[in-house]
Every structure is written in structure tokens, then in C-alpha cells.
Design a protein around this motif. Structure first.
Motif, PDB file in Angstrom:
ATOM      1  N   LYS A 133     -25.901 -16.113  27.283  1.00  0.00           N
ATOM      2  CA  LYS A 133     -25.086 -15.180  27.082  1.00  0.00           C
ATOM      3  C   LYS A 133     -25.842 -14.022  26.262  1.00  0.00           C
ATOM      4  O   LYS A 133     -26.757 -14.208  25.704  1.00  0.00           O
ATOM      5  CB  LYS A 133     -23.840 -15.682  26.250  1.00  0.00           C
ATOM      6  CG  LYS A 133     -23.160 -16.467  26.983  1.00  0.00           C
ATOM      7  CD  LYS A 133     -22.014 -16.771  26.010  1.00  0.00           C
ATOM      8  CE  LYS A 133     -21.032 -17.732  26.741  1.00  0.00           C
ATOM      9  NZ  LYS A 133     -19.806 -18.005  25.857  1.00  0.00           N
ATOM     10  N   ASN A 134     -25.286 -12.879  26.379  1.00  0.00           N
ATOM     11  CA  ASN A 134     -25.751 -11.580  25.541  1.00  0.00           C
ATOM     12  C   ASN A 134     -27.050 -11.326  25.579  1.00  0.00           C
ATOM     13  O   ASN A 134     -27.860 -11.119  24.888  1.00  0.00           O
ATOM     14  CB  ASN A 134     -25.488 -12.055  24.122  1.00  0.00           C
ATOM     15  CG  ASN A 134     -24.089 -12.461  23.831  1.00  0.00           C
ATOM     16  OD1 ASN A 134     -23.190 -11.854  24.198  1.00  0.00           O
ATOM     17  ND2 ASN A 134     -24.004 -13.319  22.883  1.00  0.00           N
ATOM     18  N   ASN A 147     -25.126  -9.967  12.629  1.00  0.00           N
ATOM     19  CA  ASN A 147     -25.690 -11.348  12.928  1.00  0.00           C
ATOM     20  C   ASN A 147     -26.719 -11.627  11.974  1.00  0.00           C
ATOM     21  O   ASN A 147     -27.008 -12.621  11.481  1.00  0.00           O
ATOM     22  CB  ASN A 147     -26.145 -11.578  14.429  1.00  0.00           C
ATOM     23  CG  ASN A 147     -24.949 -11.494  15.158  1.00  0.00           C
ATOM     24  OD1 ASN A 147     -24.315 -12.433  15.408  1.00  0.00           O
ATOM     25  ND2 ASN A 147     -24.638 -10.234  15.827  1.00  0.00           N
ATOM     26  N   ARG A 167     -25.792 -12.425   8.397  1.00  0.00           N
ATOM     27  CA  ARG A 167     -25.186 -13.491   8.488  1.00  0.00           C
ATOM     28  C   ARG A 167     -26.152 -14.410   8.515  1.00  0.00           C
ATOM     29  O   ARG A 167     -26.117 -15.606   7.606  1.00  0.00           O
ATOM     30  CB  ARG A 167     -24.003 -13.827   9.709  1.00  0.00           C
ATOM     31  CG  ARG A 167     -23.325 -15.250   9.686  1.00  0.00           C
ATOM     32  CD  ARG A 167     -22.180 -15.172  10.693  1.00  0.00           C
ATOM     33  NE  ARG A 167     -22.463 -14.581  12.047  1.00  0.00           N
ATOM     34  CZ  ARG A 167     -23.005 -15.163  12.955  1.00  0.00           C
ATOM     35  NH1 ARG A 167     -23.397 -16.544  12.824  1.00  0.00           N
ATOM     36  NH2 ARG A 167     -23.420 -14.444  14.133  1.00  0.00           N
ATOM     37  N   ASP A 211     -25.928 -18.064  18.915  1.00  0.00           N
ATOM     38  CA  ASP A 211     -24.910 -17.765  17.754  1.00  0.00           C
ATOM     39  C   ASP A 211     -24.538 -16.403  17.872  1.00  0.00           C
ATOM     40  O   ASP A 211     -23.906 -15.700  17.007  1.00  0.00           O
ATOM     41  CB  ASP A 211     -25.565 -18.160  16.522  1.00  0.00           C
ATOM     42  CG  ASP A 211     -24.479 -18.320  15.420  1.00  0.00           C
ATOM     43  OD1 ASP A 211     -23.203 -18.522  15.490  1.00  0.00           O
ATOM     44  OD2 ASP A 211     -25.199 -17.733  14.294  1.00  0.00           O
ATOM     45  N   GLN A 222     -23.040 -12.970  18.265  1.00  0.00           N
ATOM     46  CA  GLN A 222     -21.540 -12.449  17.974  1.00  0.00           C
ATOM     47  C   GLN A 222     -21.569 -10.893  18.060  1.00  0.00           C
ATOM     48  O   GLN A 222     -22.481 -10.162  17.618  1.00  0.00           O
ATOM     49  CB  GLN A 222     -20.754 -13.085  16.914  1.00  0.00           C
ATOM     50  CG  GLN A 222     -20.763 -14.483  16.812  1.00  0.00           C
ATOM     51  CD  GLN A 222     -20.262 -15.073  15.354  1.00  0.00           C
ATOM     52  OE1 GLN A 222     -19.637 -14.279  14.679  1.00  0.00           O
ATOM     53  NE2 GLN A 222     -20.300 -16.391  15.239  1.00  0.00           N
ATOM     54  N   TYR A 223     -20.493 -10.464  18.522  1.00  0.00           N
ATOM     55  CA  TYR A 223     -20.267  -8.964  18.749  1.00  0.00           C
ATOM     56  C   TYR A 223     -19.053  -8.652  17.851  1.00  0.00           C
ATOM     57  O   TYR A 223     -17.791  -8.606  18.627  1.00  0.00           O
ATOM     58  CB  TYR A 223     -20.123  -8.474  20.053  1.00  0.00           C
ATOM     59  CG  TYR A 223     -21.531  -8.606  20.875  1.00  0.00           C
ATOM     60  CD1 TYR A 223     -22.457  -7.441  20.689  1.00  0.00           C
ATOM     61  CD2 TYR A 223     -22.004  -9.833  21.538  1.00  0.00           C
ATOM     62  CE1 TYR A 223     -23.464  -7.566  21.374  1.00  0.00           C
ATOM     63  CE2 TYR A 223     -23.119  -9.839  22.081  1.00  0.00           C
ATOM     64  CZ  TYR A 223     -23.828  -8.788  22.135  1.00  0.00           C
ATOM     65  OH  TYR A 223     -25.165  -8.715  22.510  1.00  0.00           O
ATOM     66  N   PRO A 224     -19.123  -8.563  16.417  1.00  0.00           N
ATOM     67  CA  PRO A 224     -17.886  -8.364  15.680  1.00  0.00           C
ATOM     68  C   PRO A 224     -17.072  -7.276  15.631  1.00  0.00           C
ATOM     69  O   PRO A 224     -16.298  -7.041  15.381  1.00  0.00           O
ATOM     70  CB  PRO A 224     -18.687  -8.655  14.371  1.00  0.00           C
ATOM     71  CG  PRO A 224     -20.083  -8.058  14.387  1.00  0.00           C
ATOM     72  CD  PRO A 224     -20.210  -8.548  16.080  1.00  0.00           C
ATOM     73  N   LYS A 245     -19.859  -3.846  20.778  1.00  0.00           N
ATOM     74  CA  LYS A 245     -19.429  -4.396  22.226  1.00  0.00           C
ATOM     75  C   LYS A 245     -19.935  -3.237  23.089  1.00  0.00           C
ATOM     76  O   LYS A 245     -20.447  -3.477  24.152  1.00  0.00           O
ATOM     77  CB  LYS A 245     -18.087  -4.822  22.397  1.00  0.00           C
ATOM     78  CG  LYS A 245     -17.592  -5.115  23.475  1.00  0.00           C
ATOM     79  CD  LYS A 245     -16.171  -5.533  23.863  1.00  0.00           C
ATOM     80  CE  LYS A 245     -15.712  -5.696  25.119  1.00  0.00           C
ATOM     81  NZ  LYS A 245     -16.514  -5.020  26.330  1.00  0.00           N
ATOM     82  N   ARG A 305     -22.055 -10.695  29.234  1.00  0.00           N
ATOM     83  CA  ARG A 305     -21.159 -11.213  27.930  1.00  0.00           C
ATOM     84  C   ARG A 305     -20.215 -12.481  28.786  1.00  0.00           C
ATOM     85  O   ARG A 305     -19.245 -12.839  27.936  1.00  0.00           O
ATOM     86  CB  ARG A 305     -20.246 -10.141  27.567  1.00  0.00           C
ATOM     87  CG  ARG A 305     -20.852  -9.121  26.896  1.00  0.00           C
ATOM     88  CD  ARG A 305     -19.873  -8.123  26.314  1.00  0.00           C
ATOM     89  NE  ARG A 305     -19.045  -8.582  25.528  1.00  0.00           N
ATOM     90  CZ  ARG A 305     -19.189  -9.321  24.159  1.00  0.00           C
ATOM     91  NH1 ARG A 305     -20.321  -9.351  23.723  1.00  0.00           N
ATOM     92  NH2 ARG A 305     -18.033  -9.537  23.768  1.00  0.00           N
TER      93      ARG A 305
END
Length: 177
Positions: free
Chosen positions: A2-3, A129, A132, A157, A159-161, A166, A176
């Protein structure tokens, strides 16, 4: 995975155009110090609305269509680092304040796995990311992570917060699904 998306190069065509051997092209394109400038331009030209930073000293490499600043980095055999470039190299040291200032000034990182040349995976990583991962001790003491650890542990891991990240990722053609 992904991503990510992929950029491809024709090493035969590049070698012919530059009048060098294919091995010379491979050596150049698998050296992050050398190929980063080409990758920045390739990303800009491949993605509508993206722009290059006005200078090499701008503190970021690309502007997304919404004005977000992104840092472009290469994933090399030695891994990938997230701290400012002036903290990388012989005699230079990691500085937490400089690292935090760098992260506070960008939307994220666009990371290209140059070790796969001529087919390179590209990962769009929003800065949240990296913050984090750093807080969780998943990056090394100097905010560098090995290539294998990045691919195995951090890529799944990502993520698109937020919506802006996005939109930026979508404009880069990120898968995605």
C-alpha cells in the motif's frame, strides 16, 4: 504494498543518451547523492501541479498542489534518514531541535527506493508518521532507519492522518487500496 507507486527508467536509453555504459547509469542512479536531483524533477514532471523548491537551500524539495512542502529522499543500501541534511555526513551530529524544526516545516517525505533501479518504488510518508516512529523509538538515534527495517516494519505502518496529506498522496498517484 500500500501507499506507493513506481517510477521506471530505461537504462539502455539513458546510457545511449549520455554516451556511457549501462553500468555507469546504474552506478549513478543507485547513489542517493547523485540521483536525488533527477528524481525531484521526475516527480515534478510526472505529477500535475507539483513544483520544485525555488532553490536547493529552501528546506524542502517539492511543493504539492495545495502548497504543502515535501522533502524528497532516497532509500539507499544504508537506509533512509529523516533529519536535516546538514546533520548527515562525516563530522556532523544529530540535533533533536533541528530535527523537530525540520519536521515542523514539511508535510512529509517522498522516499524512493533507488536500490531497485531501474524499477523504483516511491513512498509518500506524511510527517505525522515520522514523528510517531521517532517517539516510539522506531528510528535510530540519528533519525535514520535501515532499508530493510523501513520496508518491513514502517511501510506497512504508513498512515494518512489528515485530508491534506490524502489529497497530496492522491495527486502523486498513491495506491491506497
Amino acid at each position: 504494498m500500500k501507499n506507493k507507486f513506481r517510477i521506471s527508467w530505461d537504462e539502455q536509453e539513458l546510457a545511449a543518451a549520455m554516451r556511457v555504459q549501462v553500468q555507469d547509469v546504474r552506478e549513478y542512479f543507485m547513489d542517493g547523492r547523485r540521483v536525488s536531483f533527477i528524481i525531484e524533477r521526475r516527480l515534478k514532471w510526472d505529477h500535475t501541479g507539483w513544483q520544485l523548491a525555488p532553490s536547493e537551500g529552501a528546506g524542502y524539495d517539492l511543493l504539492d498542489p495545495t502548497g504543502g512542502m515535501w522533502e524528497v529522499r532516497s532509500i539507499t543500501g544504508g537506509g533512509v534518514y529523516f533529519n536535516p541534511s546538514n546533520q548527515v555526513g562525516s563530522g556532523r551530529k544529530f540535533n533533536e531541535d533541528g530535527f523537530q524544526a525540520k519536521l515542523g516545516g514539511v508535510k512529509g517525505f517522498i522516499l524512493t527506493d533507488i536500490m531497485q533501479f531501474p524499477e523504483m518504488d516511491v513512498y509518500v510518508v506524511p510527517v505525522q508518521n515520522v514523528l510517531r516512529w521517532h517517539a516510539a523509538g522506531q528510528l535510530g538515534a540519528n533519525a535514520r532507519v535501515s532499508r530493510s527495517r523501513f520496508l518491513k516494519n514502517l511501510v506497512p505502518d504508513i498512515q494518512y492522518p489528515d485530508l491534506e496529506s490524502k489529497i497530496a498522496a492522491d495527486s502523486m498517484g498513491v495506491d491506497r487500496a
